[in-house]
Design a protein around this motif. Structure first.
Motif, PDB file in Angstrom:
ATOM      1  N   GLY A   1      -3.200 -11.080  -0.951  1.00 50.43           N
ATOM      2  CA  GLY A   1      -4.591 -11.119  -1.379  1.00 50.43           C
ATOM      3  C   GLY A   1      -4.852 -12.191  -2.416  1.00 50.43           C
ATOM      4  N   ILE A   2      -6.111 -12.309  -2.801  1.00 49.88           N
ATOM      5  CA  ILE A   2      -6.546 -13.234  -3.838  1.00 49.88           C
ATOM      6  C   ILE A   2      -7.304 -12.450  -4.899  1.00 49.88           C
ATOM      7  CG2 ILE A   2      -6.729 -15.169  -2.230  1.00 49.88           C
ATOM      8  CD1 ILE A   2      -9.764 -14.753  -2.254  1.00 49.88           C
TER       9      ILE A   2
ATOM     10  N   LYS B   1      -8.601  -8.567  -4.875  1.00 46.69           N
ATOM     11  CA  LYS B   1      -9.100  -7.928  -6.083  1.00 46.69           C
ATOM     12  C   LYS B   1     -10.364  -8.628  -6.552  1.00 46.69           C
ATOM     13  CE  LYS B   1      -4.804  -5.922  -7.845  1.00 46.69           C
ATOM     14  NZ  LYS B   1      -3.919  -5.765  -9.019  1.00 46.69           N
ATOM     15  N   VAL B   2     -11.274  -7.852  -7.141  1.00 45.56           N
ATOM     16  CA  VAL B   2     -12.545  -8.405  -7.571  1.00 45.56           C
ATOM     17  C   VAL B   2     -12.905  -7.852  -8.948  1.00 45.56           C
ATOM     18  CG1 VAL B   2     -13.876  -6.573  -6.429  1.00 45.56           C
ATOM     19  CG2 VAL B   2     -14.971  -8.775  -6.919  1.00 45.56           C
ATOM     20  N   ALA B   3     -13.535  -8.678  -9.747  1.00 45.15           N
ATOM     21  CA  ALA B   3     -14.078  -8.261 -11.041  1.00 45.15           C
ATOM     22  C   ALA B   3     -15.530  -8.717 -11.107  1.00 45.15           C
ATOM     23  CB  ALA B   3     -13.271  -8.852 -12.199  1.00 45.15           C
TER      24      ALA B   3
ATOM     25  N   SER C   1      -9.178  -3.270  -6.987  1.00 48.68           N
ATOM     26  CA  SER C   1      -9.251  -3.251  -5.524  1.00 48.68           C
ATOM     27  C   SER C   1     -10.202  -2.158  -5.037  1.00 48.68           C
ATOM     28  CB  SER C   1      -7.855  -3.023  -4.924  1.00 48.68           C
ATOM     29  OG  SER C   1      -6.978  -4.071  -5.275  1.00 48.68           O
ATOM     30  N   ASP C   2     -10.888  -1.528  -5.978  1.00 54.34           N
ATOM     31  CA  ASP C   2     -11.817  -0.447  -5.645  1.00 54.34           C
ATOM     32  C   ASP C   2     -13.174  -1.052  -5.303  1.00 54.34           C
ATOM     33  OD1 ASP C   2     -13.316   1.798  -5.379  1.00 54.34           O
ATOM     34  OD2 ASP C   2     -12.858   2.647  -7.351  1.00 54.34           O
TER      35      ASP C   2
ATOM     36  N   THR D   1       0.659  -3.182  -5.627  1.00 53.75           N
ATOM     37  CA  THR D   1      -0.338  -2.155  -5.909  1.00 53.75           C
ATOM     38  C   THR D   1       0.289  -0.789  -5.695  1.00 53.75           C
ATOM     39  OG1 THR D   1      -2.062  -3.644  -5.095  1.00 53.75           O
ATOM     40  CG2 THR D   1      -2.654  -1.325  -5.386  1.00 53.75           C
ATOM     41  N   GLN D   2       0.037   0.128  -6.599  1.00 55.18           N
ATOM     42  CA  GLN D   2       0.514   1.503  -6.446  1.00 55.18           C
ATOM     43  C   GLN D   2      -0.537   2.315  -5.705  1.00 55.18           C
ATOM     44  OE1 GLN D   2       1.676   2.990 -10.369  1.00 55.18           O
ATOM     45  NE2 GLN D   2       3.801   2.650  -9.798  1.00 55.18           N
ATOM     46  N   VAL D   3      -0.137   2.903  -4.603  1.00 57.47           N
ATOM     47  CA  VAL D   3      -1.063   3.676  -3.787  1.00 57.47           C
ATOM     48  C   VAL D   3      -0.404   4.985  -3.385  1.00 57.47           C
ATOM     49  CG1 VAL D   3      -2.256   1.640  -2.884  1.00 57.47           C
ATOM     50  CG2 VAL D   3      -0.286   2.560  -1.656  1.00 57.47           C
ATOM     51  N   PHE D   4      -1.235   5.995  -3.124  1.00 55.46           N
ATOM     52  CA  PHE D   4      -0.757   7.260  -2.588  1.00 55.46           C
ATOM     53  C   PHE D   4      -0.602   7.102  -1.079  1.00 55.46           C
ATOM     54  CE2 PHE D   4      -2.497   8.842  -6.580  1.00 55.46           C
ATOM     55  CZ  PHE D   4      -1.531   9.760  -6.946  1.00 55.46           C
ATOM     56  N   THR D   5       0.563   7.428  -0.558  1.00 58.96           N
ATOM     57  CA  THR D   5       0.831   7.267   0.867  1.00 58.96           C
ATOM     58  C   THR D   5       0.858   8.593   1.612  1.00 58.96           C
ATOM     59  OG1 THR D   5       3.214   7.298   0.420  1.00 58.96           O
ATOM     60  CG2 THR D   5       2.132   5.145   0.497  1.00 58.96           C
ATOM     61  N   GLU D   6       0.921   9.704   0.909  1.00 51.03           N
ATOM     62  CA  GLU D   6       0.906  11.015   1.553  1.00 51.03           C
ATOM     63  C   GLU D   6      -0.072  11.921   0.830  1.00 51.03           C
ATOM     64  OE1 GLU D   6       4.732  12.746   1.857  1.00 51.03           O
ATOM     65  OE2 GLU D   6       5.611  11.073   2.983  1.00 51.03           O
TER      66      GLU D   6
END
Length: 341
Positions: free
Chosen positions: A89-90, A130-132, A148-149, A297-302
């Protein structure tokens, strides 16, 4: 982390207050009709088995069970496993001018509203980026830190108006300097500042700030919103236009030369925003050329489904509702859980 797997079902909760209002209205009409039959005290004596509270309890139990079912359909879930994943990503920082001149309507529906729609569509094209979001006028501040939200990014857009900043003016230098501080320290990631303004820079130093960004490998893209011919600035909530101290209507014009100079100094591109989607397509094409790097990025996978608890609650509520009669049960005449009329 908690989430709903099917959040659209939550819109069914709109029915709950409607049913409650209808129930209250029905009770009001019923009491009104009873009063037409005669004295209420006499009617109470003629109907000793009628309970005042049982129908209410049954209704609220049924309504609560319905709420449980709606939440169950929405599939509540708790994250049970978190992993660190790498994505290509950028990083993009959008700096939006919210000075009063952005209320001008030479671009429909206004410069500011057109800009907000453009940002919203830009965010929709992001994937693993990612955006700000920064807003500025006479000063600049961060509306949304880099994330990333994308849902939050679009939500924050809805609240943007010139009233967010009391200090009027257009300090593009402050916006670019703040944008440079908003990126993550990740190496190798493509970085871009998307500056959306009418180019009326009142403070100076914007070109120098763009040059500093270019030295750091950050591209500065400038979207010029408005018309070089100019347009008056509406006063919000009225049909009047802003005037200067001499009573003359203030006309704001797009300063394309300033926008071009900033984009050139920032190793970016200038695009004029009009009533077409050309600016959006041109910007997307340029942003997509930026180098995409691995971003951790830390993400929930389950996620564990939690609907079973709600299903049991709904079942219990319905069972209790069925067991409660509208009238007193002769078998339990000595048990007074509810007051009689």
């Amino acid at each position: 982390m908690f989430r709903f797997g099917e959040p659209l079902y939550l819109y069914l909760l709109i029915v709950v207050p409607i049913l409650a209002a209808f129930y209250f209205y029905s009770n009001y009409r019923r009491r009104k009709r009873l009063k037409e039959y005669g004295d209420m005290e006499l009617l109470k004596q003629l109907m000793p088995e009628v309970s005042k509270y049982r129908p209410d309890v049954k209704f609220w139990l049924m309504l609560a069970a319905m709420v449980m079912v709606i939440f169950m359909l929405a599939q509540p879930q708790f994250g049970s496993k978190m992993e660190t994943v790498k994505r290509q990503g950028i990083e993009t920082v959008v700096a939006l001018d919210i000075s009063n001149s952005m209320l001008a309507q030479d671009v429909a529906p206004s410069r500011l509203e057109k800009s907000k729609k453009l940002i919203s569509r830009l965010v929709e094209t992001f994937n693993n980026d990612k955006v700000a979001l920064i807003v500025f006028a006479g000063e600049a501040f961060t509306q949304l830190p880099i994330t990333s939200d994308y849902v939050s990014a679009k939500m924050f857009l809805e609240t943007i108006s010139p009233s967010l900043i009391s200090t009027q003016g257009t300090d593009i230098r402050a916006a670019i300097n703040l944008a440079m501080k908003s990126f993550t320290p990740n190496d190798g990631v493509g970085r871009a500042i998307v500056l959306i303004t009418d180019g009326e820079n009142h403070e100076g130093g914007a070109i120098e700030a763009a040059q500093e960004a270019a030295k750091k490998g950050i591209h500065v893209f400038v979207l010029g919103v408005g018309s070089p011919d100019g347009s008056p600035i509406p006063v919000e909530g009225s049909n009047e236009f802003r005037r200067d101290k001499d009573g003359n209507v203030v006309v704001t014009r797009l300063n394309e030369e300033m926008c071009r100079e900033i984009a050139r100094a920032g190793n970016g591109m200038y695009v004029r925003v009009d009533n077409t989607n050309n600016a959006e397509r041109a910007l997307n094409a340029e942003v997509n050329k930026l180098a995409k790097a691995d971003v951790e990025t830390q993400v929930f996978t389950e996620f564990d489904e939690q609907f079973r608890v709600l299903a049991w609650l709904a079942l219990i509520l319905l069972a209790v509702e069925i067991m409660i009669l509208n009238r007193r049960n002769p078998l339990f005449k000595n048990v007074k859980l509810f007051k009689q009329n």
